[in-house]
Design an enzyme around this catalytic site. Structure first.
Site, PDB file in Angstrom:
ATOM      1  N   GLN A  97       8.967   8.658 -18.284  1.00  0.00           N
ATOM      2  CA  GLN A  97       8.039   7.548 -18.530  1.00  0.00           C
ATOM      3  C   GLN A  97       7.254   7.856 -19.803  1.00  0.00           C
ATOM      4  O   GLN A  97       6.536   8.862 -19.874  1.00  0.00           O
ATOM      5  CB  GLN A  97       7.068   7.338 -17.361  1.00  0.00           C
ATOM      6  N   TYR A 177      -2.988   1.221 -19.616  1.00  0.00           N
ATOM      7  CA  TYR A 177      -2.816   2.059 -20.814  1.00  0.00           C
ATOM      8  C   TYR A 177      -2.479   1.197 -22.032  1.00  0.00           C
ATOM      9  O   TYR A 177      -2.507  -0.037 -21.941  1.00  0.00           O
ATOM     10  CB  TYR A 177      -1.785   3.160 -20.521  1.00  0.00           C
ATOM     11  N   ARG A 224       7.908  -0.697 -17.369  1.00  0.00           N
ATOM     12  CA  ARG A 224       7.089  -0.947 -16.178  1.00  0.00           C
ATOM     13  C   ARG A 224       5.882  -1.815 -16.540  1.00  0.00           C
ATOM     14  O   ARG A 224       5.201  -1.552 -17.534  1.00  0.00           O
ATOM     15  CB  ARG A 224       6.594   0.366 -15.581  1.00  0.00           C
ATOM     16  N   GLY A 314       6.153   6.251  -4.408  1.00  0.00           N
ATOM     17  CA  GLY A 314       5.240   7.251  -4.946  1.00  0.00           C
ATOM     18  C   GLY A 314       4.860   8.317  -3.936  1.00  0.00           C
ATOM     19  O   GLY A 314       5.534   9.351  -3.807  1.00  0.00           O
ATOM     20  N   ARG A 315       3.783   8.072  -3.174  1.00  0.00           N
ATOM     21  CA  ARG A 315       3.227   9.108  -2.301  1.00  0.00           C
ATOM     22  C   ARG A 315       4.213   9.651  -1.272  1.00  0.00           C
ATOM     23  O   ARG A 315       4.204  10.870  -1.017  1.00  0.00           O
ATOM     24  CB  ARG A 315       1.929   8.590  -1.673  1.00  0.00           C
TER      25      ARG A 315
END
Ligand SMILES: Cc1cc2nc3c(=O)[nH]c(=O)nc-3n(C[C@H](O)[C@H](O)[C@H](O)COP(=O)(O)O)c2cc1C
Length: 357
Positions: A97, A177, A224, A314-315
């Protein structure tokens, strides 16, 4: 269970439709070099169909966090080579990424490099730096003339990822971002061709995607986005504007033939995401964000019901290196420990056990 069937994303042939989410874990030291611990972390997770690395900076100014890995120096590229080799040896696939933090950083993190953004608007809040917590600075607004050099940073980062033997890149245009800052009307108040209308705000992201695809091949490039995520002051509160902005973005990138579009949105099966999916026309990966941890049931139904081609996890992937097997066979899960997400060392990083039998 379509989730466990193969999927082709451009040049990438995935064994299953579980994609390891990009997960910042800040364990690469001050020099931003992924070392043996990082190699081991990703190696352990190779049975997921595709790994997307944590956000990596393509230029020093783009570094967002202490301990974040980069894709700039020869040592960093060598570090990623070790990661790529380890994942490939296990039969996995891994893309980097590529993330420019924009204004979500501080000069005490970037090593003195100036903090830049579309407009000179600071985030309200504090950031962790090498010198402790500090208020977010007012960034310097990028001039129109210097935008090509920022595009070049993304291109060089992507080339460095390929040089490291990684399988491709995911351009980070989500979560507040730099690229997302161009999309949001709250963080982009430019009066040049890159601000104002939804089309203008989408333009920079499209140009970055085009340039990166030209450099390494569209079939190794994903992107993304996180419309309406409303994080880090990149606010998007007007549904019509969101729809127009992201439609312009997706229309702009659709002709490129990218490997995938990854969408983080709290309602992946809702109208906005499904509209964008139709406009994109290629494979779409979905993730419903931080609100609730992705569950097996959610992942199964998103793919089975045809709302996404793959699910970004993710988690659960933090806590279960062998998540693909556990979910496939419906076996018990380890619980992620939030206190070690952004800590140091092996604890909560490489010591979550895989099932032995
Ligand atoms: C510790 C942590 C770090 C993250 N770092 C990134 C990142 O570097 N880039 C990114 O796009 N998303 C990042 N995310 C968001 C995840 O990719 C994902 O969207 C989120 O965890 C929700 O999915 P889940 O419920 O499966 O965990 C991060 C999330 C967590 C928990």
């Amino acid at each position: 269970m379509k989730l466990f069937s193969p999927l082709t994303l451009g040049a990438l042939d995935l064994e299953n439709r579980l994609v390891m989410a990009p997960l910042t874990r800040v364990r690469s030291g001050r020099d931003g070099v992924p070392g043996p611990l990082v190699v081991e972390h990703y190696r352990q997770r190779s049975s997921l169909g595709l790994i997307v690395t944590e956000g990596t900076y393509p230029s020093h100014a783009g570094q967002g966090f202490p301990g974040q890995p980069g894709l700039v120096t020869p040592e960093q590229i060598d570090g990623w080579k070790n990661v790529a080799d380890a994942v490939h040896a296990e039969g996995g696939l891994i893309v980097a990424q590529v993330m420019h933090a924009g204004r979500v950083t501080h000069e005490a993190t970037t090593g003195g490099y100036e903090v830049v953004a579309p407009s000179a608007i600071a985030i309200d809040g504090e950031t962790r730096t090498y010198d402790g917590k500090k208020p977010y600075p007012v960034p310097r607004a990028l001039t129109t003339d210097e935008l090509p050099s920022v595009i070049e940073e993304f291109v060089q980062g992507a080339k460095n990822a390929i040089a490291a033997g990684l399988d491709g890149v995911e351009i980070h245009s989500a979560n507040g971002y730099l690229l997302h800052e161009f999309l949001s009307p709250a963080s982009n108040q430019r009066d040049d061709a890159y601000g104002g209308t939804p089309e203008n705000r989408a333009k920079f992201v499209v140009e970055v995607a085009q340039a990166v695809a030209d450099a390494i091949g569209a079939d190794r490039v994903g992107i993304r986005i996180s419309p309406e995520h409303n994080i880090q002051d990149a606010l998007e509160t007007d549904r019509n504007d969101v729809h127009a902005t992201y439609t312009a973005l997706v229309k702009g990138i659709a002709p490129l033939g990218l490997a995938f579009l990854s969408v983080l949105h709290k309602d992946p099966s809702g109208e906005l995401v499904q509209d964008l999916r139709r406009t994109f026309g290629g494979p779409v990966l979905v993730n419903s964000g931080f609100g609730e941890i992705t569950s097996r049931d959610e992942a199964l139904s998103l793919v089975d019901d045809g709302f996404g081609d793959a699910v970004v996890v993710g988690r659960p992937a933090i806590a279960n290196p062998d998540l693909a097997r556990r979910w496939k066979e419906d076996l018990p899960l380890n619980t992620p420990d939030q206190s070690t997400f952004y800590s140091d060392g092996a604890e909560g990083y490489t010591d979550y056990p895989a099932l032995q039998h």
